[in-house]
Design a protein around this motif. Structure first.
Motif, PDB file in Angstrom:
ATOM      1  N   ILE A 167      34.605  42.419  66.964  1.00  0.00           N
ATOM      2  CA  ILE A 167      33.415  43.251  67.203  1.00  0.00           C
ATOM      3  C   ILE A 167      32.241  42.822  66.327  1.00  0.00           C
ATOM      4  N   ILE A 168      32.512  42.473  65.084  1.00  0.00           N
ATOM      5  CA  ILE A 168      31.423  42.212  64.127  1.00  0.00           C
ATOM      6  C   ILE A 168      31.159  40.732  63.895  1.00  0.00           C
ATOM      7  N   GLY A 201      26.545  44.590  75.883  1.00  0.00           N
ATOM      8  CA  GLY A 201      26.400  43.246  75.344  1.00  0.00           C
ATOM      9  C   GLY A 201      27.608  42.829  74.533  1.00  0.00           C
ATOM     10  N   ILE A 202      28.025  43.685  73.590  1.00  0.00           N
ATOM     11  CA  ILE A 202      29.180  43.352  72.745  1.00  0.00           C
ATOM     12  C   ILE A 202      30.463  43.298  73.570  1.00  0.00           C
ATOM     13  N   LEU A 203      30.657  44.250  74.485  1.00  0.00           N
ATOM     14  CA  LEU A 203      31.862  44.239  75.318  1.00  0.00           C
ATOM     15  C   LEU A 203      31.929  42.965  76.158  1.00  0.00           C
ATOM     16  N   SER A 204      30.791  42.569  76.710  1.00  0.00           N
ATOM     17  CA  SER A 204      30.764  41.357  77.533  1.00  0.00           C
ATOM     18  C   SER A 204      31.001  40.118  76.689  1.00  0.00           C
ATOM     19  N   LEU A 205      30.410  40.089  75.482  1.00  0.00           N
ATOM     20  CA  LEU A 205      30.601  38.947  74.593  1.00  0.00           C
ATOM     21  C   LEU A 205      32.043  38.875  74.093  1.00  0.00           C
ATOM     22  N   ILE A 206      32.654  40.031  73.873  1.00  0.00           N
ATOM     23  CA  ILE A 206      34.075  40.043  73.482  1.00  0.00           C
ATOM     24  C   ILE A 206      34.909  39.412  74.591  1.00  0.00           C
ATOM     25  N   VAL A 207      34.641  39.833  75.835  1.00  0.00           N
ATOM     26  CA  VAL A 207      35.368  39.265  76.972  1.00  0.00           C
ATOM     27  C   VAL A 207      35.075  37.773  77.093  1.00  0.00           C
ATOM     28  N   ALA A 208      33.792  37.403  76.890  1.00  0.00           N
ATOM     29  CA  ALA A 208      33.395  36.000  77.047  1.00  0.00           C
ATOM     30  C   ALA A 208      33.933  35.110  75.937  1.00  0.00           C
ATOM     31  N   ALA A 266      28.111  31.547  81.187  1.00  0.00           N
ATOM     32  CA  ALA A 266      26.826  32.194  80.909  1.00  0.00           C
ATOM     33  C   ALA A 266      26.112  32.569  82.200  1.00  0.00           C
ATOM     34  N   ILE A 267      26.290  31.762  83.230  1.00  0.00           N
ATOM     35  CA  ILE A 267      25.637  32.041  84.508  1.00  0.00           C
ATOM     36  C   ILE A 267      26.215  33.294  85.163  1.00  0.00           C
ATOM     37  N   LEU A 268      27.532  33.476  85.088  1.00  0.00           N
ATOM     38  CA  LEU A 268      28.158  34.645  85.712  1.00  0.00           C
ATOM     39  C   LEU A 268      28.009  35.906  84.872  1.00  0.00           C
ATOM     40  N   VAL A 269      27.968  35.756  83.544  1.00  0.00           N
ATOM     41  CA  VAL A 269      27.896  36.934  82.682  1.00  0.00           C
ATOM     42  C   VAL A 269      26.542  37.628  82.805  1.00  0.00           C
ATOM     43  N   GLY A 270      25.560  36.955  83.433  1.00  0.00           N
ATOM     44  CA  GLY A 270      24.245  37.552  83.624  1.00  0.00           C
ATOM     45  C   GLY A 270      24.278  38.827  84.437  1.00  0.00           C
ATOM     46  N   PHE A 271      25.328  39.033  85.233  1.00  0.00           N
ATOM     47  CA  PHE A 271      25.423  40.270  86.022  1.00  0.00           C
ATOM     48  C   PHE A 271      25.512  41.499  85.127  1.00  0.00           C
ATOM     49  N   THR A 272      26.108  41.343  83.961  1.00  0.00           N
ATOM     50  CA  THR A 272      26.234  42.486  83.061  1.00  0.00           C
ATOM     51  C   THR A 272      24.938  42.768  82.309  1.00  0.00           C
ATOM     52  N   ASP A 273      24.254  41.720  81.836  1.00  0.00           N
ATOM     53  CA  ASP A 273      23.019  41.927  81.081  1.00  0.00           C
ATOM     54  C   ASP A 273      22.214  40.635  81.077  1.00  0.00           C
ATOM     55  N   MET A 274      20.903  40.736  81.199  1.00  0.00           N
ATOM     56  CA  MET A 274      20.093  39.524  81.324  1.00  0.00           C
ATOM     57  C   MET A 274      19.948  38.768  80.007  1.00  0.00           C
ATOM     58  N   ILE A 282      21.926  34.157  75.078  1.00  0.00           N
ATOM     59  CA  ILE A 282      22.651  34.251  73.812  1.00  0.00           C
ATOM     60  C   ILE A 282      23.817  33.259  73.796  1.00  0.00           C
ATOM     61  N   MET A 283      24.523  33.158  74.920  1.00  0.00           N
ATOM     62  CA  MET A 283      25.716  32.317  74.985  1.00  0.00           C
ATOM     63  C   MET A 283      25.404  30.824  74.912  1.00  0.00           C
TER      64      MET A 283
END
Length: 459
Positions: free
Chosen positions: A128-129, A339-346, A377-385, A390-391
């Motif tokens: 998380i951090i 953002g954090i949840l998506s980045l954790i998954v990513a 990074a292209i697909l994760v855009g659906f969650t947040d622009m 960032i990725m």
């Protein structure tokens, strides 16, 4: 009689002045880039920028050391007050609508608060951090705080004094022929472009419920014309280090978005929506330019009329404060949580790497460097622009790849943390699965166009 005519002329001149001066300032702030970096000798400023981008950078530089803590206080306050609103009867409509949200949105406000406290205090699980999750999202907060604050107070210069109406009418003539929507949709597009994508969707939803748009027209407008605003685009460009070349960066976005707007109304799923009004209300036709009047004169008259009803300076301050509070309390927690949840998954699971395998082959076919890193990074855009930029913002990623991912992330337009959430909460009849399909369609149309332009720019 002579006195009445004089009074009318004075009133017309006053309203014309009221339209011209704020609108000119609005153009300078929101549209026209200038060399602010050379005018103000301060380290960290972009050489060229639009006015609102310059002010946001200035804000961020001056208050840099305080903004992460401010973000933590804002997001935590949003969560705590939203919880309290469930047990306290709030009489003020604005405060009640701001805080008393559904359990779904309340959950993510709480997640956002927990996550940012962990990130600021550097306590909690590493996933998380870490630098690639919590610290990455925390580093984005100062830019968002600055952009939201500056645009919240200055947006009336382009929205309330006639500029939006003037530009909207001027570009409305061929709207239906090209995009299958009424001319007034140009105003929705301009409001998004100069203000905020969610503002365009809210305008579209209101017009749909009033009978100005059919379901099909409202659907097309909400996913083709609720553009990412210039202020938000500067955040993406700044994240990737493209502020010195913001003009070609944003022109690329505009070209790709135009292609999507031309193609998508004619294909599935947008072409399947019915031409029916909301609850079968009367279908209201838009104003037609009178035969004896040029479109320029008609647009100017509409703009002057709008300027005559513009809010006072006091109302602008009050409404600006409400806008800023609304964006701070409603959007910041969502961006932080999702953002954090998506980045954790990513970053800590193979999910996006697995689902993006077909995208890797497409990127390799287009000869885009760092295809393996760019595909998720292209697909994760659906969650947040903000997540795609960032990725790919780290070292080792090609500049052309950063450019392609950054401009594509803005062109994709449908983000669950912002426009997507507003669409799903509106009366516009677009479901979640259709929203995801629209996201994929926009990506498929825009990617090759952006790639061609990027290779020309970086040749």
């Amino acid at each position: 009689m002579e006195n009445i005519n004089l009074q009318k002329e004075e009133l017309l001149s006053r309203n014309l002045f009221k339209f011209l001066v704020p609108s000119f300032i609005g153009l300078l702030l929101f549209v026209i880039p200038l060399p602010y970096g050379s005018m103000v000798p301060l380290e960290g400023l972009s050489a060229y920028n639009i006015g609102i981008g310059f002010l946001a950078e200035l804000f961020k530089i001056i208050f840099a050391s305080y903004l992460p803590t401010v973000a933590m206080v804002v997001i935590t306050t949003s969560a705590v007050l939203s919880i309290l609103s469930k047990i306290i009867n709030i009489k003020n409509d604005f405060i009640r609508n701001l805080l008393n949200v559904s359990p779904f949105w309340l959950t993510f406000r709480i997640f956002g608060a927990v996550f940012i406290i962990m990130a600021v205090l550097n306590i909690g699980p590493e996933f998380i951090i870490s630098e690639v999750t919590g610290q990455t999202m925390l580093s984005l907060m100062p830019s968002l705080l600055a952009i939201f604050f500056v645009s919240g107070f200055l947006l009336p210069l382009v929205v309330d004094f006639g500029l939006m109406d003037f530009l909207g009418i001027l570009i409305s003539k061929s709207m239906y022929k090209m995009f299958k929507v009424p001319g007034r949709a140009a105003i929705d597009a301009v409001s998004s472009w100069l203000g905020d994508g969610t503002l365009g969707i809210m305008i579209t939803n209101t017009q749909y419920k009033q009978g100005y748009y059919t379901a099909k027209e409202a659907a097309i407008i909400s996913v083709c014309f609720s553009l990412v605003s210039l202020p938000f685009s500067t955040v993406i460009a700044d994240q990737l280090g493209f502020m010195p070349m913001f003009v070609p960066f944003y022109i690329t976005v505009c070209i790709a978005s135009l292609a999507c707007a031309l193609i998508m109304p004619r294909i599935f799923p947008l072409n399947k929506f019915k031409n029916e009004t909301f609850n079968n209300v009367e279908h209201l036709k838009e104003d037609i330019v009178p035969e004896h009047m040029s479109i320029y004169t008609f647009a100017l008259n509409k703009a002057i009329k709008r300027a005559s009803t513009a809010p006072s300076f006091k109302d602008i301050l009050i409404n600006g404060f409400k806008t800023v509070i609304d964006m701070y309390f409603a959007l910041l927690p969502l961006v932080m949580a999702w953002g954090i949840l998506s980045l954790i998954v990513a970053e800590f699971t193979p999910f996006f790497n697995i689902v993006s395998i077909p995208v890797v082959y497409i990127l390799q076919f287009l000869n885009i460097p760092n295809a393996i890193e760019a595909a998720p990074a292209i697909l994760v855009g659906f969650t947040d622009m903000f997540l795609p930029s960032i990725m790919v913002s780290g070292e080792g990623i090609s500049e052309i790849t950063k450019f392609i991912v950054g401009t594509l992330s803005i062109t994709q337009l449908v983000y669950l943390t912002e426009t997507g959430a507003v669409i799903l909460k509106s009366d516009i009849p677009i479901k979640f699965k259709e929203l995801f399909l629209i996201f994929l369609t926009r990506t498929a149309i825009a990617l090759p166009i952006i790639t061609i332009i990027a290779k020309f720019i970086f040749a």
